[in-house]
Enzyme design. Structure first.
Site, PDB file in Angstrom:
ATOM      1  N   HIS A  19     -28.603  37.862  11.767  1.00  0.00           N
ATOM      2  CA  HIS A  19     -27.201  37.203  10.529  1.00  0.00           C
ATOM      3  C   HIS A  19     -26.893  38.553  10.150  1.00  0.00           C
ATOM      4  O   HIS A  19     -27.027  39.810   9.499  1.00  0.00           O
ATOM      5  CB  HIS A  19     -28.680  36.568   9.822  1.00  0.00           C
ATOM      6  CG  HIS A  19     -27.263  35.529   9.300  1.00  0.00           C
ATOM      7  ND1 HIS A  19     -27.840  33.979   9.715  1.00  0.00           N
ATOM      8  CD2 HIS A  19     -26.843  35.580   8.114  1.00  0.00           C
ATOM      9  CE1 HIS A  19     -26.876  33.347   9.486  1.00  0.00           C
ATOM     10  NE2 HIS A  19     -26.294  34.015   8.354  1.00  0.00           N
ATOM     11  N   ASP A  23     -29.312  21.601   6.128  1.00  0.00           N
ATOM     12  CA  ASP A  23     -28.075  23.190   5.721  1.00  0.00           C
ATOM     13  C   ASP A  23     -27.050  22.656   6.270  1.00  0.00           C
ATOM     14  O   ASP A  23     -26.116  23.507   5.540  1.00  0.00           O
ATOM     15  CB  ASP A  23     -28.718  24.375   6.022  1.00  0.00           C
ATOM     16  CG  ASP A  23     -27.903  25.788   6.300  1.00  0.00           C
ATOM     17  OD1 ASP A  23     -27.571  25.601   4.851  1.00  0.00           O
ATOM     18  OD2 ASP A  23     -26.721  26.188   6.492  1.00  0.00           O
ATOM     19  N   ARG A  54     -21.337  22.821  -0.302  1.00  0.00           N
ATOM     20  CA  ARG A  54     -21.388  23.537  -1.342  1.00  0.00           C
ATOM     21  C   ARG A  54     -19.464  24.450  -0.710  1.00  0.00           C
ATOM     22  O   ARG A  54     -19.131  25.125  -1.890  1.00  0.00           O
ATOM     23  CB  ARG A  54     -21.874  24.846  -0.438  1.00  0.00           C
ATOM     24  CG  ARG A  54     -23.752  25.175  -1.366  1.00  0.00           C
ATOM     25  CD  ARG A  54     -24.414  25.910  -0.877  1.00  0.00           C
ATOM     26  NE  ARG A  54     -24.028  26.809  -0.754  1.00  0.00           N
ATOM     27  CZ  ARG A  54     -24.662  28.020   0.314  1.00  0.00           C
ATOM     28  NH1 ARG A  54     -25.704  27.343   1.202  1.00  0.00           N
ATOM     29  NH2 ARG A  54     -24.180  29.508  -0.585  1.00  0.00           N
ATOM     30  N   SER A  79     -30.305  29.044   2.915  1.00  0.00           N
ATOM     31  CA  SER A  79     -29.032  28.499   3.839  1.00  0.00           C
ATOM     32  C   SER A  79     -29.737  29.281   4.993  1.00  0.00           C
ATOM     33  O   SER A  79     -29.758  28.824   5.741  1.00  0.00           O
ATOM     34  CB  SER A  79     -27.998  28.696   3.283  1.00  0.00           C
ATOM     35  OG  SER A  79     -27.386  28.760   4.503  1.00  0.00           O
ATOM     36  N   LYS A  84     -32.839  28.351   7.953  1.00  0.00           N
ATOM     37  CA  LYS A  84     -32.187  28.445   9.457  1.00  0.00           C
ATOM     38  C   LYS A  84     -32.663  29.584  10.272  1.00  0.00           C
ATOM     39  O   LYS A  84     -33.483  29.227  11.320  1.00  0.00           O
ATOM     40  CB  LYS A  84     -30.688  28.886   9.324  1.00  0.00           C
ATOM     41  CG  LYS A  84     -29.695  27.731   9.356  1.00  0.00           C
ATOM     42  CD  LYS A  84     -28.422  27.558   9.697  1.00  0.00           C
ATOM     43  CE  LYS A  84     -28.082  29.179   8.057  1.00  0.00           C
ATOM     44  NZ  LYS A  84     -26.374  28.386   7.846  1.00  0.00           N
TER      45      LYS A  84
END
Ligand code: URA
Length: 441
Positions: free
Chosen positions: A89, A168, A175, A190, A194
């Site tokens: 990520h 999310d 957001r 978040s 995930k």
């Protein structure tokens, strides 16, 4: 649920720690909105987001939030997948096409990589948007289809459907439009929420630092890295965070289709000095994942393995297989027409190109049509910025520095006005940039 919500907002507004049941209500409310039901209106959820932004949350609250986001939908399990499961990520960058290389590279090293990606956000690009430039490529699959792709190819890159961490989607969207993205506990919830739902055992997270990153300052990026790791480990996962420089864009291409082109250059081992620099970073990220997953004895052995799988074309083969399995036609992508209106940012004086500001170039790319300003904006996948002259080069007045592409004069004008402010030319040569700042293992 809804009658109690103002109380929760008030408690956080006044700096109190939220209880587990209150945090779960918050996540349930967000999940309901994603699924098209409203138990709490978006404005109350937004108010709580702002209270969290200002008051923060301690680690215990953050962990409860993270678990609740992970459990807001299905947690994927990968039955029948024998390889160690590794996920990658990034906290988001400009010109960050690394997932396109690191995912197949990890698979080439023996990992299974179930990569669920998102669309671009703000000035940062999204892997799904980049991939959608490949004709025919499917990005939405059922959990069974994903399992099949993973077993057959060792990796996939797909979008998260509504079954995965649905809370999310609403939290992220709210957001984005309420200036509350840059909240440490919300980012941890978040990302790790995930990742937990996607079901890998080891995570490699590229935490960006510098202008253009979510948290530009090194202390904040470091704190984010530590909390991401702590939250992942509290759930029994291994997690390595690599803090990398995002003061200037990564590579020479910023956009969507052009970033896939550059990713193919990296996978094919051809191209500029920036391509070589990005290859090194991809090898480092993959090596950290390989080591975390126990696929190599030491980090040195992991680097040797990752480096050889990139150099000998194995990662490229895995990428091609992955794209074909998802229905993508790489041949027609490579033959596509790229005609666009173009404009150049030229050097206003002679000297050294000291700075190419990531944030400004990211904003210029959005203005050109490579990113969205509203959720329903349509992208121009060929729009974007090409860095013609790299940072650190000696330049003469009038020399082209950036090449911009767009499909209208208006977009081009706006992009040009922004991009011109991204370059700084000075009398002294700048120091070489160190992409990897720190590894938190
Ligand atoms: N990336 C995410 O997935 N979530 C965030 O909150 C920030 C970056």
């Amino acid at each position: 649920l809804s009658s109690n919500f103002p109380n929760i907002i008030q408690r956080k507004r006044d700096g109190k720690n939220l209880r587990d049941d209150e945090l779960r209500q918050f996540v349930e409310a967000a999940t309901a909105l994603t699924l098209g039901k409203e138990v709490v209106p978006a404005y109350q959820i937004s108010a709580l987001l702002m209270a969290i932004y200002f008051r923060g949350m301690d680690f215990k609250e953050t962990l409860t939030l993270t678990r609740a986001i992970a459990d807001s939908g299905q947690r994927l399990t990968w039955d029948g997948v024998e390889r160690p499961l590794v996920d990658k990520h990034s906290t988001g960058g400009v010109g960050d096409k690394l997932s396109l290389i690191v995912v197949p590279l990890l698979a080439a090293c023996g990992a299974a990589v179930p990569k669920l990606s998102g669309r671009g956000l703000g000035h940062t690009g999204g892997t799904l948007d980049k991939l959608s430039a490949i004709p025919g490529l499917r990005l939405e699959f059922s959990p069974d289809e994903l399992n099949d792709l993973l077993r057959r190819n060792g990796c996939f890159i797909a979008g998260h459907g509504a079954e995965l961490a649905p809370a999310d989607a609403t939290l992220y969207h709210l957001r984005d439009v309420t200036a509350t993205v840059e909240s440490l506990p919300l980012v941890v919830g978040s990302i790790i929420g995930k990742k937990l739902a996607a079901g890998a055992d080891s995570f490699v997270i590229d935490v960006k630092v510098g202008r253009g990153a979510l948290f530009p300052s090194q202390p904040k990026a470091l704190r984010l890295a530590r909390w991401l790791k702590r939250a992942a480990e509290a759930e029994g996962r291994r997690c390595v965070c690599v803090i990398t420089d995002m003061s200037a864009p990564l590579g020479r291409q910023i956009g969507n289709a052009n970033e896939v082109d550059e990713a193919l250059d990296i996978l094919g081992g051809s191209g500029s000095a920036e391509v070589a620099e990005l290859s090194k970073l991809c090898v480092e990220l993959a090596a950290q994942g390989v080591k975390a997953a126990g696929l190599a004895e030491s980090i040195t052995a992991a680097r040797v393995l990752a480096s050889s799988k990139l150099a000998d074309g194995t990662a490229r083969e895995v990428f091609e297989k992955m794209i074909a399995a998802q229905g993508g036609d790489l041949g027609s992508f490579l033959r596509r027409g790229k005609e666009r209106l173009t404009a150049e940012v030229i050097a206003p004086r002679s000297g050294w190109l000291r700075r190419l500001d990531a944030l400004t170039i990211g904003r210029a790319a959005v203005a050109l049509g490579a990113g969205r300003r509203r959720l329903d904006d349509e992208l121009d996948l060929e729009a974007g910025v090409e860095i013609v002259t790299p940072r650190g080069a000696k330049v003469s007045e009038g020399e082209p520095l950036l090449l911009l592409r767009a499909n209208s004069e208006e977009r081009l004008r706006e992009g040009l006005a922004l991009a011109a402010g991204a370059v700084t030319i000075g009398d002294e040569q700048s120091t070489q940039r160190q992409l990897v700042r720190r590894v938190i293992r």
